[in-house]
Design an enzyme around this catalytic site. Sequence first.
Site, mmCIF file in Angstrom:
data_model
loop_
_atom_site.group_PDB
_atom_site.id
_atom_site.type_symbol
_atom_site.label_atom_id
_atom_site.label_comp_id
_atom_site.label_asym_id
_atom_site.label_seq_id
_atom_site.Cartn_x
_atom_site.Cartn_y
_atom_site.Cartn_z
ATOM 1 N N GLY A 98 6.870 0.636 -0.115
ATOM 2 C CA GLY A 98 6.242 1.702 -0.874
ATOM 3 C C GLY A 98 4.854 1.311 -1.326
ATOM 4 O O GLY A 98 4.112 0.629 -0.610
ATOM 5 N N HIS A 99 4.505 1.743 -2.535
ATOM 6 C CA HIS A 99 3.150 1.512 -3.045
ATOM 7 C C HIS A 99 2.887 0.019 -3.262
ATOM 8 O O HIS A 99 1.857 -0.499 -2.853
ATOM 9 C CB HIS A 99 2.978 2.290 -4.353
ATOM 10 C CG HIS A 99 1.598 2.226 -4.921
ATOM 11 N ND1 HIS A 99 0.499 2.666 -4.227
ATOM 12 C CD2 HIS A 99 1.130 1.775 -6.126
ATOM 13 C CE1 HIS A 99 -0.593 2.485 -4.974
ATOM 14 N NE2 HIS A 99 -0.226 1.952 -6.126
ATOM 15 N N PHE A 100 3.818 -0.675 -3.905
ATOM 16 C CA PHE A 100 3.718 -2.116 -4.111
ATOM 17 C C PHE A 100 4.378 -2.826 -2.931
ATOM 18 O O PHE A 100 5.314 -3.606 -3.099
ATOM 19 C CB PHE A 100 4.390 -2.519 -5.424
ATOM 20 C CG PHE A 100 3.545 -2.305 -6.647
ATOM 21 C CD1 PHE A 100 2.943 -3.375 -7.287
ATOM 22 C CD2 PHE A 100 3.336 -1.041 -7.167
ATOM 23 C CE1 PHE A 100 2.160 -3.193 -8.418
ATOM 24 C CE2 PHE A 100 2.557 -0.836 -8.301
ATOM 25 C CZ PHE A 100 1.964 -1.916 -8.926
#
Length: 288
Positions: free
Chosen positions: A265-267
């Site tokens: 995902g984002h991280f």
Amino acid sequence: MSLPKISRVLADGVLIFYRYAGSPTNPTLLLLHGYPSSSFYFRNLMPLLSTKYYVVAPDYPGFGFTEVPGSRNYTYTFENLTTTVGKFLDALQISKFALYIYDFGAPIGLRLALRRPSAITALITQNGNAYEEGLGERWKVPREFWATNSPDLRAAIRAQVTDFERTKGQYVNGAVDGGARVEPEAYHLDYALLQRPGVVDAMVDLFYDYRTNVQMYPEFQRYLRERKPPVLVAWGKNDVSFIPPGAEAFKKDVPDAEVHLVEGGHFALAGIEETFAKLILEFLEKKL
């Protein structure tokens, strides 16, 4: 392989906390973190890269453990964060480096590249956006905020900043194994540091100022097109903030950019550092 060490240096009137690993006689790799994280984000990646590189990761003003004296009257804009990072590099006498950019670190790193184009030996972007194509639905409210700076929208952004589940969700949503590999202290630490006096205000100011980064996208793209640094794109394909078309867009200006959409995902880095280290080491071995 060496574990990260910590230090502090006074630069731009700010006591900058940073982590470093490896020998300073090796080529330097500068790691620039995102929101709402800090150099802590890179703690498991740095040892894996330290065998061949001197790896340095600062905390920006308002993030992590960097200390900003009240008398400094620091104004939280991306232009000022870039100036502070530049003075941090000067304090450490770092004049040439490969650059890892992520999230908020992308506009800081790319502004730095505009100021010091000859300093950048290679560019690694992990969900670090520079194209309109990469802005997902999550940017709908911030775009309205940029247009109006209304009290209601400022309050809405503040509510997002102070929401623990949102901070946690940035780590675990879309991550491998549903986020089971993400160490929980990462998002608990981020959230705890957000609660310090003045930090929420600084973050809201930065979200408002993010509009200036979007305005600078054409300049960032011109830098990429004209300088053509070696580019590695390693992007969490399940990111809803910076979506995969933003990863592919780098090839418009650097046609031989190496693009990898990874499960995450984002991280995206969190919990799969070995995957990223392999990509980075192989890329830098070829390009440097």
